[in-house]
Scaffold this motif. Structure first.
Motif, short mmCIF file in Angstrom:
data_model
loop_
_atom_site.label_atom_id
_atom_site.label_comp_id
_atom_site.label_asym_id
_atom_site.label_seq_id
_atom_site.Cartn_x
_atom_site.Cartn_y
_atom_site.Cartn_z
N ASN A 1 0.82 -1.23 -0.11
CA ASN A 1 0.03 0.01 -0.19
C ASN A 1 0.88 1.22 0.02
O ASN A 1 1.62 1.34 1.03
CB ASN A 1 -1.03 -0.04 1.28
CG ASN A 1 -2.18 0.95 1.00
OD1 ASN A 1 -1.90 2.07 0.54
ND2 ASN A 1 -3.26 0.63 1.62
N PRO A 2 0.85 2.04 -0.84
CA PRO A 2 1.74 3.38 -1.10
C PRO A 2 1.47 4.25 -0.06
O PRO A 2 2.32 5.28 0.51
CB PRO A 2 1.33 3.93 -2.50
CG PRO A 2 -0.05 3.38 -2.79
CD PRO A 2 -0.11 1.95 -2.18
N ARG A 3 0.33 4.36 0.73
CA ARG A 3 -0.10 5.04 1.83
C ARG A 3 0.71 4.47 3.06
O ARG A 3 1.09 5.30 3.87
CB ARG A 3 -1.40 5.54 1.97
CG ARG A 3 -2.12 6.38 1.12
CD ARG A 3 -3.42 6.92 1.50
NE ARG A 3 -4.03 7.93 0.64
CZ ARG A 3 -5.02 8.31 0.75
NH1 ARG A 3 -5.88 7.90 1.80
NH2 ARG A 3 -5.64 9.33 0.27
N LYS A 4 0.23 3.34 3.32
CA LYS A 4 0.75 2.53 4.50
C LYS A 4 2.30 2.42 4.43
O LYS A 4 2.79 2.23 5.83
CB LYS A 4 -0.03 1.57 4.98
CG LYS A 4 -1.74 1.93 5.09
CD LYS A 4 -2.38 0.54 5.54
CE LYS A 4 -3.74 0.98 5.71
NZ LYS A 4 -4.52 -0.28 6.11
N LYS A 5 3.05 2.21 3.54
CA LYS A 5 4.33 1.42 3.62
C LYS A 5 5.10 2.57 4.22
O LYS A 5 6.34 2.30 4.82
CB LYS A 5 4.88 1.03 2.20
CG LYS A 5 5.17 2.13 1.38
CD LYS A 5 5.38 1.62 -0.03
CE LYS A 5 5.74 2.70 -0.83
NZ LYS A 5 6.29 2.13 -2.29
N HIS A 6 5.07 3.89 4.30
CA HIS A 6 5.91 4.90 4.79
C HIS A 6 5.16 5.20 6.41
O HIS A 6 6.05 6.24 6.98
CB HIS A 6 5.86 6.32 4.25
CG HIS A 6 6.61 5.81 2.84
ND1 HIS A 6 7.91 5.24 2.69
CD2 HIS A 6 6.05 5.77 1.46
CE1 HIS A 6 8.24 5.30 1.29
NE2 HIS A 6 6.94 5.45 0.66
N GLN A 7 4.30 4.76 6.82
CA GLN A 7 3.85 5.06 8.10
C GLN A 7 4.76 4.36 9.27
O GLN A 7 5.15 3.15 9.16
CB GLN A 7 2.51 4.39 8.55
CG GLN A 7 1.34 5.05 7.68
CD GLN A 7 -0.08 4.43 7.59
OE1 GLN A 7 -0.03 3.48 8.77
NE2 GLN A 7 -1.08 5.10 7.10
N ARG A 8 5.23 5.36 10.49
CA ARG A 8 6.11 4.97 11.35
C ARG A 8 5.44 5.48 12.66
O ARG A 8 4.77 6.38 12.84
CB ARG A 8 7.52 5.90 11.23
CG ARG A 8 8.10 5.39 9.76
CD ARG A 8 8.68 3.89 10.01
NE ARG A 8 9.50 3.44 8.56
CZ ARG A 8 8.95 3.13 7.73
NH1 ARG A 8 7.53 2.85 7.57
NH2 ARG A 8 9.60 2.82 6.52
#
Length: 414
Positions: free
Chosen positions: A47-54
């Motif tokens: 998921n392009p939105r969730k893959k950078h969530q930290r």
């Protein structure tokens, strides 16, 4: 952006793709040593939105903190600019630069943890249920207000614990007897706070409470216009003002005996006008208007009244000018000092007490604190009462002020 200390993540920046920088929303850390941070990243790499969530977490002695780069509480500055972290190799003299991301660390309070047991929800208070609804469905503004209130609760609890501990240490160190003695000494100092400046080494009565300390030259000059009506007042006008009760009894009595000299009459008129203004000002509780005594009061005098004889208070989201009990005592002291200058340093306290609607005990207490000698006398001929009046005299040497004792006198056994 809130001013706060920033600390680097102690991991490998390449593993985290970008090095986390942190700031704490509720202040600065006193000691940053031995602080460990844990970084969590989303497992959904497709998921392009969730893959950078930290999510970044850490703990101190008293609180746990959480920061994240997604959701309602994220910092907008991450999308407006870029951050970098430089790692300097001192031996090689070279620096490697890595991408960085700023996290806003917020306290994780116990109420923020959602309990999975539905039976506990029924035991919660109405406030706790509303807070849960705001967390789940509230707007960003409501969530910010909720977090702010919770942080203030933590701050007040910490403050109460610190104050209680400090009080216990003081009592243990000094003892109760010493604290009672200190409190009695503080009372003596507090009395002098609302008195006009007293020159104890003065050589004559007029220099003890100097006229310049009551009215500055600029203030005295500003009184010329409003006090002009008093200079040439006629007996008919005095009688009319008495019937209208437009001025206090002290002023009306003094207007009956104005000096024949024009300069002296002008001086007395200015003093009487300001004394009357002080008494009228003392009857107000909260000053709601820009000009407390109306537009006829000079701006310089209005500023003096607001600055010197009111206390600032915070109420309903705004700052107000309040005439507290201590400020009324201060006004009373200045009225007495001005009346002494008007009446050759002997004045009738009973008349002033009735004009200011004070208890006799209160005005006598203030007069004694001003080091005045108290005596009895018949009231002025213009007044109808036959009671004894209290006279206050300012003379040298000044008597020693003895404040009223805290303990009641014991009754004699018969």
């Amino acid at each position: 952006m809130a001013a706060a200390a920033r600390w680097c993540y102690r991991g490998d920046p390449q593993e985290a793709q970008s090095a986390p920088l942190v700031q704490f929303s509720n202040g600065k850390l006193r000691n940053s040593e031995n602080m460990d941070f844990t970084l969590y990243k989303s497992k959904d790499t497709t998921n392009p939105r969730k893959k950078h969530q930290r999510i970044l977490t850490t703990e101190t002695d008293r609180l746990s903190y959480v920061g994240k780069n997604f959701g309602s509480g994220i910092l907008k500055c991450n999308s407006l600019c870029r951050y970098f972290v430089g790692v300097l190799d001192k031996d090689a003299g070279q620096m490697e630069v890595y991408n960085a991301e700023l996290f806003n660390m917020q306290p994780l309070l116990s109420d923020d943890v959602i309990d999975d047991d539905p039976s506990d929800y029924q035991n919660k208070s109405y406030r706790e249920k509303m807070d849960s609804c705001i967390e789940a469905f509230g707007t960003n503004k409501q969530k910010r207000a909720l977090n702010s209130r919770r942080m203030h609760q933590v701050g007040s609890e910490t403050l109460n614990v610190a104050v209680t501990k400090a009080a216990e240490n003081i009592i243990e160190t000094k003892g109760v007897a010493a604290l009672v003695s200190d409190a009695a000494q503080d009372d003596l100092q507090d009395v002098s706070l609302f008195l006009p400046p007293c020159q104890e080494d003065a050589d004559k009565p007029e220099n003890i409470y100097r006229f310049e300390d009551i009215l500055s030259p600029a203030e005295y000059e500003a009184l010329q216009t409003p006090a002009a009506a008093f200079v040439s007042i006629t007996p008919e006008e005095i009688l009319k003002k008495t019937e209208e009760k437009s001025h206090c009894s002290f002023v009306l009595e003094e207007l009956k005996s104005m000096p024949p000299s024009e300069d002296r009459a002008d001086h007395k008129a200015r003093c009487l006008w300001f004394l009357d203004a002080l008494i009228k000002f003392s009857f107000q509780k909260v000053i709601k208007k820009k000009y407390a005594l109306g537009p006829d009061c000079p701006h310089v005098i209005n500023s003096k009244l607001m600055k010197n004889f009111t206390a600032l208070t915070y109420n309903n989201g705004s700052i107000q000018n309040l005439i507290s009990a201590s400020m009324k005592a201060k006004i009373t002291a200045y009225v007495i000092a001005l009346a002494l200058h008007i009446n050759n340093f002997q004045t009738d306290l009973t008349v002033l007490q009735r004009d200011m609607k004070l208890r006799e005990k209160r005005i006598l207490e203030i007069a004694k604190a001003m080091r005045l000698k108290i005596s009895k006398s018949k009231g002025p001929s213009g007044l109808t009462d036959n009671e004894d009046h209290k006279l206050a005299t300012l003379s040298l040497p000044l008597p020693v002020y003895k404040p009223a004792g805290r303990q009641r006198k014991r009754k004699k056994m018969t």
